[in-house]
Design a protein around this motif. Structure first.
Motif, PDB file in Angstrom:
ATOM      1  N   GLY A 104       2.244  -9.329  -8.167  1.00 47.65           N
ATOM      2  CA  GLY A 104       3.352  -9.901  -8.931  1.00 47.65           C
ATOM      3  C   GLY A 104       4.577  -9.017  -8.978  1.00 47.65           C
ATOM      4  O   GLY A 104       5.320  -9.055  -9.933  1.00 47.65           O
ATOM      5  N   GLY A 105       4.795  -8.233  -7.955  1.00 44.97           N
ATOM      6  CA  GLY A 105       5.957  -7.350  -7.891  1.00 44.97           C
ATOM      7  C   GLY A 105       5.704  -5.966  -8.442  1.00 44.97           C
ATOM      8  O   GLY A 105       6.599  -5.119  -8.434  1.00 44.97           O
ATOM      9  N   LYS A 106       4.491  -5.697  -8.963  1.00 46.00           N
ATOM     10  CA  LYS A 106       4.173  -4.362  -9.494  1.00 46.00           C
ATOM     11  C   LYS A 106       4.000  -3.342  -8.372  1.00 46.00           C
ATOM     12  O   LYS A 106       4.276  -2.168  -8.552  1.00 46.00           O
ATOM     13  CB  LYS A 106       2.906  -4.409 -10.342  1.00 46.00           C
ATOM     14  CG  LYS A 106       3.053  -5.227 -11.600  1.00 46.00           C
ATOM     15  CD  LYS A 106       1.757  -5.281 -12.375  1.00 46.00           C
ATOM     16  CE  LYS A 106       1.879  -6.217 -13.559  1.00 46.00           C
ATOM     17  NZ  LYS A 106       0.607  -6.428 -14.218  1.00 46.00           N
ATOM     18  N   PHE A 120       1.951  -2.194   9.771  1.00 48.60           N
ATOM     19  CA  PHE A 120       3.186  -1.629   9.243  1.00 48.60           C
ATOM     20  C   PHE A 120       3.410  -2.217   7.862  1.00 48.60           C
ATOM     21  O   PHE A 120       2.883  -3.276   7.532  1.00 48.60           O
ATOM     22  CB  PHE A 120       4.379  -1.863  10.180  1.00 48.60           C
ATOM     23  CG  PHE A 120       4.853  -3.297  10.278  1.00 48.60           C
ATOM     24  CD1 PHE A 120       5.867  -3.781   9.456  1.00 48.60           C
ATOM     25  CD2 PHE A 120       4.288  -4.151  11.206  1.00 48.60           C
ATOM     26  CE1 PHE A 120       6.300  -5.096   9.561  1.00 48.60           C
ATOM     27  CE2 PHE A 120       4.721  -5.469  11.324  1.00 48.60           C
ATOM     28  CZ  PHE A 120       5.727  -5.941  10.498  1.00 48.60           C
ATOM     29  N   CYS A 121       4.161  -1.501   7.047  1.00 47.84           N
ATOM     30  CA  CYS A 121       4.437  -1.937   5.683  1.00 47.84           C
ATOM     31  C   CYS A 121       5.916  -2.203   5.512  1.00 47.84           C
ATOM     32  O   CYS A 121       6.754  -1.424   5.982  1.00 47.84           O
ATOM     33  CB  CYS A 121       4.025  -0.873   4.671  1.00 47.84           C
ATOM     34  SG  CYS A 121       2.268  -0.510   4.642  1.00 47.84           S
ATOM     35  N   LEU A 122       6.223  -3.290   4.839  1.00 45.54           N
ATOM     36  CA  LEU A 122       7.571  -3.494   4.310  1.00 45.54           C
ATOM     37  C   LEU A 122       7.535  -2.958   2.890  1.00 45.54           C
ATOM     38  O   LEU A 122       6.640  -3.310   2.114  1.00 45.54           O
ATOM     39  CB  LEU A 122       7.968  -4.968   4.318  1.00 45.54           C
ATOM     40  CG  LEU A 122       8.137  -5.642   5.678  1.00 45.54           C
ATOM     41  CD1 LEU A 122       8.619  -7.081   5.487  1.00 45.54           C
ATOM     42  CD2 LEU A 122       9.075  -4.871   6.578  1.00 45.54           C
ATOM     43  N   ILE A 123       8.505  -2.106   2.574  1.00 46.65           N
ATOM     44  CA  ILE A 123       8.563  -1.478   1.260  1.00 46.65           C
ATOM     45  C   ILE A 123       9.862  -1.867   0.583  1.00 46.65           C
ATOM     46  O   ILE A 123      10.946  -1.686   1.149  1.00 46.65           O
ATOM     47  CB  ILE A 123       8.441   0.063   1.384  1.00 46.65           C
ATOM     48  CG1 ILE A 123       7.121   0.407   2.039  1.00 46.65           C
ATOM     49  CG2 ILE A 123       8.576   0.715   0.012  1.00 46.65           C
ATOM     50  CD1 ILE A 123       6.914   1.868   2.314  1.00 46.65           C
ATOM     51  N   ARG A 124       9.752  -2.410  -0.619  1.00 46.98           N
ATOM     52  CA  ARG A 124      10.909  -2.840  -1.390  1.00 46.98           C
ATOM     53  C   ARG A 124      11.705  -1.607  -1.831  1.00 46.98           C
ATOM     54  O   ARG A 124      11.178  -0.698  -2.440  1.00 46.98           O
ATOM     55  CB  ARG A 124      10.434  -3.630  -2.611  1.00 46.98           C
ATOM     56  CG  ARG A 124      11.525  -4.248  -3.437  1.00 46.98           C
ATOM     57  CD  ARG A 124      10.973  -5.036  -4.647  1.00 46.98           C
ATOM     58  NE  ARG A 124      10.111  -6.138  -4.224  1.00 46.98           N
ATOM     59  CZ  ARG A 124       8.786  -6.152  -4.388  1.00 46.98           C
ATOM     60  NH1 ARG A 124       8.160  -5.132  -4.935  1.00 46.98           N
ATOM     61  NH2 ARG A 124       8.076  -7.195  -4.010  1.00 46.98           N
TER      62      ARG A 124
END
Length: 125
Positions: A104-106, A120-124
């Protein structure tokens, strides 16, 4: 004083030209040595500072995240200002979702596999 300077990060894959094209669309930059689809080595130069290289590996077996018996060996963390838009774009380019539960965005990241199977990761940001 360092002993060495990092030249590039190399990803093994079945099709260097295709994987370099995927990352060029994700990160921008210019592809070198990538005009021939049969090329065994392709370089991607991003913003003059980052270089990713892609090497043809016959018999390539993609990693399986997060399994230890098929270890990821390496993964890239990529900052995105808009997670939803970034996700939509990488999926349209052929990425495969591995772990999209950001609680939930945490949690500030989501995990994908590129077309060759590298996580691979997308990181906010």
């Amino acid at each position: 004083m360092p002993i060495a300077k990092l030249r590039t990060t190399v990803l093994d894959c079945p099709d260097p030209h295709a994987l370099a094209g995927f990352y060029a669309q994700v990160l921008g930059g210019r592809i070198k040595n990538g005009s021939d689809p049969e090329e065994n080595w392709v370089d991607l130069f991003v913003d003059g500072s980052l270089r990713l290289s892609f090497q043809r590996a016959p018999g390539f077996v993609p990693p399986q995240w997060p399994r230890a018996d098929h270890s990821q060996q390496i993964h890239l963390d990529l900052d995105v200002p808009d997670m939803e838009k970034g996700q939509e774009q990488v999926l349209a380019l052929g990425a495969r979702p591995l772990d999209l539960d950001d609680e939930g965005g945490k949690r500030d990241f989501r995990v994908y596999a590129d077309p060759a199977g590298h996580p691979f990761c997308l990181i906010r940001t």
